[in-house]
Design a protein around this motif. Sequence first.
Motif, PDB file in Angstrom:
ATOM      1  N   ALA A  45       0.867  -1.183   0.000  1.00 47.68           N
ATOM      2  CA  ALA A  45       0.000   0.000   0.000  1.00 47.68           C
ATOM      3  C   ALA A  45       0.902   1.230   0.000  1.00 47.68           C
ATOM      4  CB  ALA A  45      -0.892   0.002   1.235  1.00 47.68           C
ATOM      5  N   LEU A  46       0.608   2.180  -0.872  1.00 44.10           N
ATOM      6  CA  LEU A  46       1.381   3.422  -0.910  1.00 44.10           C
ATOM      7  C   LEU A  46       0.504   4.553  -0.390  1.00 44.10           C
ATOM      8  CD1 LEU A  46       3.002   3.168  -4.470  1.00 44.10           C
ATOM      9  CD2 LEU A  46       3.905   2.347  -2.282  1.00 44.10           C
ATOM     10  N   THR A  47       1.046   5.322   0.533  1.00 45.30           N
ATOM     11  CA  THR A  47       0.297   6.448   1.076  1.00 45.30           C
ATOM     12  C   THR A  47       1.029   7.735   0.739  1.00 45.30           C
ATOM     13  OG1 THR A  47      -0.310   5.030   2.918  1.00 45.30           O
ATOM     14  CG2 THR A  47      -0.776   7.389   3.163  1.00 45.30           C
ATOM     15  N   MET A  48       0.355   8.613   0.045  1.00 44.15           N
ATOM     16  CA  MET A  48       0.931   9.916  -0.295  1.00 44.15           C
ATOM     17  C   MET A  48       0.302  10.959   0.614  1.00 44.15           C
ATOM     18  SD  MET A  48       2.889  11.485  -2.600  1.00 44.15           S
ATOM     19  CE  MET A  48       3.485  12.946  -1.764  1.00 44.15           C
ATOM     20  N   VAL A  49       1.155  11.764   1.244  1.00 43.16           N
ATOM     21  CA  VAL A  49       0.654  12.834   2.117  1.00 43.16           C
ATOM     22  C   VAL A  49       1.099  14.167   1.533  1.00 43.16           C
ATOM     23  CG1 VAL A  49       0.616  13.778   4.452  1.00 43.16           C
ATOM     24  CG2 VAL A  49       0.875  11.310   4.110  1.00 43.16           C
ATOM     25  N   LEU A  50       0.122  15.029   1.275  1.00 46.03           N
ATOM     26  CA  LEU A  50       0.412  16.367   0.755  1.00 46.03           C
ATOM     27  C   LEU A  50      -0.052  17.395   1.770  1.00 46.03           C
ATOM     28  CD1 LEU A  50      -1.016  15.540  -2.747  1.00 46.03           C
ATOM     29  CD2 LEU A  50       1.374  16.154  -2.377  1.00 46.03           C
ATOM     30  N   GLN A  51       0.627  18.546   1.794  1.00 47.20           N
ATOM     31  CA  GLN A  51       0.221  19.585   2.746  1.00 47.20           C
ATOM     32  C   GLN A  51      -0.319  20.808   2.012  1.00 47.20           C
ATOM     33  OE1 GLN A  51       3.195  21.166   5.551  1.00 47.20           O
ATOM     34  NE2 GLN A  51       1.621  21.036   7.130  1.00 47.20           N
ATOM     35  N   ARG A  52      -1.467  21.269   2.478  1.00 49.99           N
ATOM     36  CA  ARG A  52      -2.063  22.480   1.914  1.00 49.99           C
ATOM     37  C   ARG A  52      -1.450  23.709   2.566  1.00 49.99           C
ATOM     38  NH1 ARG A  52      -6.744  19.351   3.311  1.00 49.99           N
ATOM     39  NH2 ARG A  52      -6.925  20.646   5.168  1.00 49.99           N
ATOM     40  N   GLY A  53      -1.701  24.850   1.993  1.00 42.70           N
ATOM     41  CA  GLY A  53      -1.170  26.101   2.519  1.00 42.70           C
ATOM     42  C   GLY A  53      -1.597  26.398   3.951  1.00 42.70           C
ATOM     43  N   ASP A  54      -2.787  25.911   4.351  1.00 46.36           N
ATOM     44  CA  ASP A  54      -3.259  26.182   5.708  1.00 46.36           C
ATOM     45  C   ASP A  54      -2.696  25.170   6.703  1.00 46.36           C
ATOM     46  OD1 ASP A  54      -4.595  23.854   5.180  1.00 46.36           O
ATOM     47  OD2 ASP A  54      -6.609  24.641   5.530  1.00 46.36           O
ATOM     48  N   GLY A  55      -1.790  24.326   6.251  1.00 47.80           N
ATOM     49  CA  GLY A  55      -1.174  23.361   7.158  1.00 47.80           C
ATOM     50  C   GLY A  55      -1.884  22.019   7.176  1.00 47.80           C
ATOM     51  N   GLY A  56      -3.113  21.965   6.646  1.00 51.02           N
ATOM     52  CA  GLY A  56      -3.866  20.710   6.637  1.00 51.02           C
ATOM     53  C   GLY A  56      -3.244  19.689   5.699  1.00 51.02           C
ATOM     54  N   LEU A  57      -3.525  18.412   5.970  1.00 52.44           N
ATOM     55  CA  LEU A  57      -2.924  17.340   5.181  1.00 52.44           C
ATOM     56  C   LEU A  57      -3.974  16.647   4.322  1.00 52.44           C
ATOM     57  CD1 LEU A  57      -0.667  15.662   7.921  1.00 52.44           C
ATOM     58  CD2 LEU A  57      -0.034  17.462   6.323  1.00 52.44           C
ATOM     59  N   ASP A  58      -3.571  16.242   3.119  1.00 53.31           N
ATOM     60  CA  ASP A  58      -4.409  15.413   2.252  1.00 53.31           C
ATOM     61  C   ASP A  58      -3.708  14.084   2.046  1.00 53.31           C
ATOM     62  OD1 ASP A  58      -6.485  17.232   1.735  1.00 53.31           O
ATOM     63  OD2 ASP A  58      -5.174  18.320   0.342  1.00 53.31           O
ATOM     64  N   LEU A  59      -4.477  12.994   2.233  1.00 54.59           N
ATOM     65  CA  LEU A  59      -3.902  11.664   2.047  1.00 54.59           C
ATOM     66  C   LEU A  59      -4.557  10.979   0.866  1.00 54.59           C
ATOM     67  CD1 LEU A  59      -3.176  12.213   5.062  1.00 54.59           C
ATOM     68  CD2 LEU A  59      -3.441   9.763   5.428  1.00 54.59           C
ATOM     69  N   ILE A  60      -3.783  10.205   0.148  1.00 54.09           N
ATOM     70  CA  ILE A  60      -4.367   9.384  -0.905  1.00 54.09           C
ATOM     71  C   ILE A  60      -3.562   8.090  -1.026  1.00 54.09           C
ATOM     72  CG2 ILE A  60      -3.125  10.621  -2.742  1.00 54.09           C
ATOM     73  CD1 ILE A  60      -5.881  10.117  -4.322  1.00 54.09           C
ATOM     74  N   ARG A  61      -4.303   6.971  -1.130  1.00 55.86           N
ATOM     75  CA  ARG A  61      -3.625   5.668  -1.117  1.00 55.86           C
ATOM     76  C   ARG A  61      -3.841   4.913  -2.415  1.00 55.86           C
ATOM     77  NH1 ARG A  61      -1.913   3.074   4.183  1.00 55.86           N
ATOM     78  NH2 ARG A  61      -3.366   1.366   3.890  1.00 55.86           N
ATOM     79  N   THR A  62      -2.958   3.969  -2.623  1.00 60.51           N
ATOM     80  CA  THR A  62      -3.147   3.010  -3.701  1.00 60.51           C
ATOM     81  C   THR A  62      -2.526   1.697  -3.247  1.00 60.51           C
ATOM     82  OG1 THR A  62      -2.882   2.581  -6.054  1.00 60.51           O
ATOM     83  CG2 THR A  62      -0.977   3.469  -4.928  1.00 60.51           C
ATOM     84  N   SER A  63      -2.830   0.636  -3.971  1.00 63.64           N
ATOM     85  CA  SER A  63      -2.208  -0.641  -3.668  1.00 63.64           C
ATOM     86  C   SER A  63      -1.535  -1.100  -4.947  1.00 63.64           C
ATOM     87  CB  SER A  63      -3.286  -1.633  -3.230  1.00 63.64           C
ATOM     88  OG  SER A  63      -2.728  -2.926  -3.170  1.00 63.64           O
ATOM     89  N   VAL A  64      -0.295  -1.548  -4.814  1.00 62.47           N
ATOM     90  CA  VAL A  64       0.464  -1.822  -6.016  1.00 62.47           C
ATOM     91  C   VAL A  64       1.204  -3.149  -5.890  1.00 62.47           C
ATOM     92  CG1 VAL A  64       2.400  -0.443  -5.181  1.00 62.47           C
ATOM     93  CG2 VAL A  64       2.170  -0.792  -7.606  1.00 62.47           C
ATOM     94  N   ASP A  65       1.352  -3.816  -7.015  1.00 61.97           N
ATOM     95  CA  ASP A  65       2.195  -5.003  -7.081  1.00 61.97           C
ATOM     96  C   ASP A  65       3.611  -4.497  -7.383  1.00 61.97           C
ATOM     97  OD1 ASP A  65       3.691  -7.147  -7.884  1.00 61.97           O
ATOM     98  OD2 ASP A  65       2.151  -8.004  -9.198  1.00 61.97           O
ATOM     99  N   PRO A  66       4.569  -4.731  -6.489  1.00 62.07           N
ATOM    100  CA  PRO A  66       5.898  -4.142  -6.666  1.00 62.07           C
ATOM    101  C   PRO A  66       6.547  -4.510  -7.999  1.00 62.07           C
ATOM    102  CG  PRO A  66       5.726  -5.163  -4.508  1.00 62.07           C
ATOM    103  CD  PRO A  66       4.476  -5.509  -5.246  1.00 62.07           C
ATOM    104  N   THR A  67       6.215  -5.687  -8.536  1.00 63.66           N
ATOM    105  CA  THR A  67       6.874  -6.065  -9.793  1.00 63.66           C
ATOM    106  C   THR A  67       6.331  -5.264 -10.972  1.00 63.66           C
ATOM    107  OG1 THR A  67       5.305  -7.865 -10.127  1.00 63.66           O
ATOM    108  CG2 THR A  67       7.360  -8.420  -9.009  1.00 63.66           C
ATOM    109  N   THR A  68       5.126  -4.725 -10.848  1.00 60.81           N
ATOM    110  CA  THR A  68       4.580  -3.875 -11.908  1.00 60.81           C
ATOM    111  C   THR A  68       4.943  -2.422 -11.644  1.00 60.81           C
ATOM    112  OG1 THR A  68       2.633  -5.182 -11.372  1.00 60.81           O
ATOM    113  CG2 THR A  68       2.541  -3.830 -13.365  1.00 60.81           C
TER     114      THR A  68
END
Lengths: 483, 250
Positions: A45-68
């Motif tokens: 599972a990959l979790t990407m965390v981004l930060q907005r200008g107001d300091g708040g965080l946005d998360l978005i996930r995916t699931s990946v087969d490492p060989t692909t």
Amino acid sequence: MHTVAIADVPELEVRAWRNWVKAELLQGSRPVILYGTRTSETRVALTMVLQRGDGGLDLIRTSVDPTTGYFALSEVAIAMHAFERELHEQFALRLTAHPWLKPLRYEGGTQADMARYPYYKLEGKEVHEVAVGPIHAGVIEPGAFRFMCHGETVHHLEIQLGYQHRGVEALLGRGDPRRHTPLVETIAGDTSVAHAWAHCAALEALAGVALPSEGEIARALMLELERIAMHLAGLTGLAADIGFLQGAATYGRLRTTAINTSMRLCGSRFGRGAIRPGGAGVGLDDGARDAVRDACALLRDHLVAIDALFLEARSVAHRLRGVGRVNRAMATQLGLVGFAARASGVDLDQRRPARGAYAAVPLARTLETTGDCWARARLRITEIAASLGWIEAALAHLAPMPADLAIGALAPATIAIAIAEGWRGEVVHVLETDAAGGLARHKVQDPSLRNWLGLAIAVRDNEISDFPICNKSFDLSYCGHDL
Amino acid sequence: MTFKLLTLRVRQDQGEQFIKDLRAARPAGFRGLPVIDTTPCATGCDACVTACPTAAITAAPLALDLGACVFCGECARVCPAHKIAMTTEVAMASSARAELVVHEGPARRPPIDVAAAIRKAFGRSLKLRQVSAGGCNACELELNALANVNFDAQRHGIEWVASPRHADGLVLTGPLTKNMQDAVQLAWDAMPDPKFLVAVGACAISGGLYRDAPGLARDFLAKVGPLVFVPGCPPHPLTVAQALLDVMGR
Ligand code: SF4
Ligand code: SF4
């Protein structure tokens, strides 16, 4: 501080995930961390965390087969390079078109590859290379530097790290996370307080426990003392490297005052034991408060004199001005954090917008614009003053800590992300729990991971003899990077 | 004018030794040497054993290994009988690994016995090369502090040198990572005889908090036994200074 049930984190198929993240990055969203969690033999599972200008965080996930794997995001944003190199190293994740999949740490059984690693090469007549390390000419941690030069001019510096790799994340993944604080305090031992705070804040969030404001202020007090001490240590080294001995002696002596104040409060010159899950081991009786007040007064008094000497000496300005420059656009592109980013004019500080202790007691804003060694040194001087100001104002709010709060069961299937602005920059701890409330992943990120490439870029087109100054001006952690 | 006065004051402050006697100094508030008194433990109690993050404590009879201890104070905090107490004592280095174990009863200063030949060779001047192999930078900062104006170990002829070729002793910090094992061996081999090894901090002595970490290779330590073990996490500079003075016979 951000807590969210894993089920509530948007999850996309890997290509859609990549496109979404790419679009966000191109619009200027700031990446905080991208990390992997093994969910099965064949999935990560990959979790990407981004930060907005107001300091708040946005998360978005995916699931990946490492060989692909997926098509590398570093292609669109250099700031992603370290995250993706880590994913490649930890999960053998395939990253198509990644420009530089060099191992970050040489984990596992890859030591032999270290000696065989093919460094970048500069070719041509009169081109020469200088190899330094992993052991350096001082009492410091190991890391290797390869300079590609033409005459005195450095065209490229390639940094090889991993010598300090102990296996921190493997240890953090075992046993009871409530008992990991002593270990967390040594992830980067000069940043014990920031790491302990982020770790404990994430745990407390998972346990649904909120520290009373006295506790928050006591923690911030220790964090600001750590910042003052390490900025003084950095100035000591910088002054020594340019032969400004009065500065080296005085800043070094004043650092002793700062760390002895930490020791007076919690028994350790590095703030160890000051922060524990659900509480703080800080003694705040009247005597302690007086000791803090006296130390601040002494520091202010003596810093006025030595700062004036340092900032007004022509020899100091001559050695630091215009050296090791990283402009604002480059700092943003590389994703620099902490004081190195602020020295380049990037207004990024996790203590602002103010929350918790920093909302109760305001902190002065610190920023420089020129992005050179001079800016990083000046900024550290200003940040010491700002932290002293904060502590002096906070004295009125200091109160003995209530008894430690119990950290009970952790919320199941939840992600807690805590960020503390340590003296180098943002320290990130992410705790993920499984369906039974057990720890599924403890991801650690020291700000050094984000900033080492900044140093490599800063020395380009500089003289090789200025490297020590550039290195000291960034003051990055080897063990914090290597984990 | 004001500027000059300020300048002068900065100079003046540094005109005298901050710590006059490195052996007599006691750091206020330092969480140092633990002591165990002879109060009997409650039956079946193993609170300290389970609380310890480095498995430094063994029960019945209670014993505490300073070579593993990270001085977190947890054992003292959880003991219902207040049998364990943390003191501000800094003297605790030893030349014998087994002497680092604290038993019940009054604190005893572990001995530092070194051969007369070592004292003769290094008694007046000690040049040390420090190598960190997985150290967290706290041990390294405390070793650096030995040379600042506060501790000023140079007054006793103790100095850090850049090249192992110039060194009498190798001062090792960190739990010894796999990725540093070759470099540590190279540094040691580059040092001329007579030479000795000092293990500084829980990491170097026992692996400390990292004893079960996957990235370690500690064979070097087994092969080259340290002359002195300096406990701490990190050790206070005074602990290191006193150990080195003992080695020198000063
Ligand atoms: S002070 Fe030492 S012996 Fe006691 S719990 Fe901490 S590490 Fe273990
Ligand atoms: S003994 Fe403690 S302070 Fe020293 S390197 Fe190890 S963890 Fe850091």
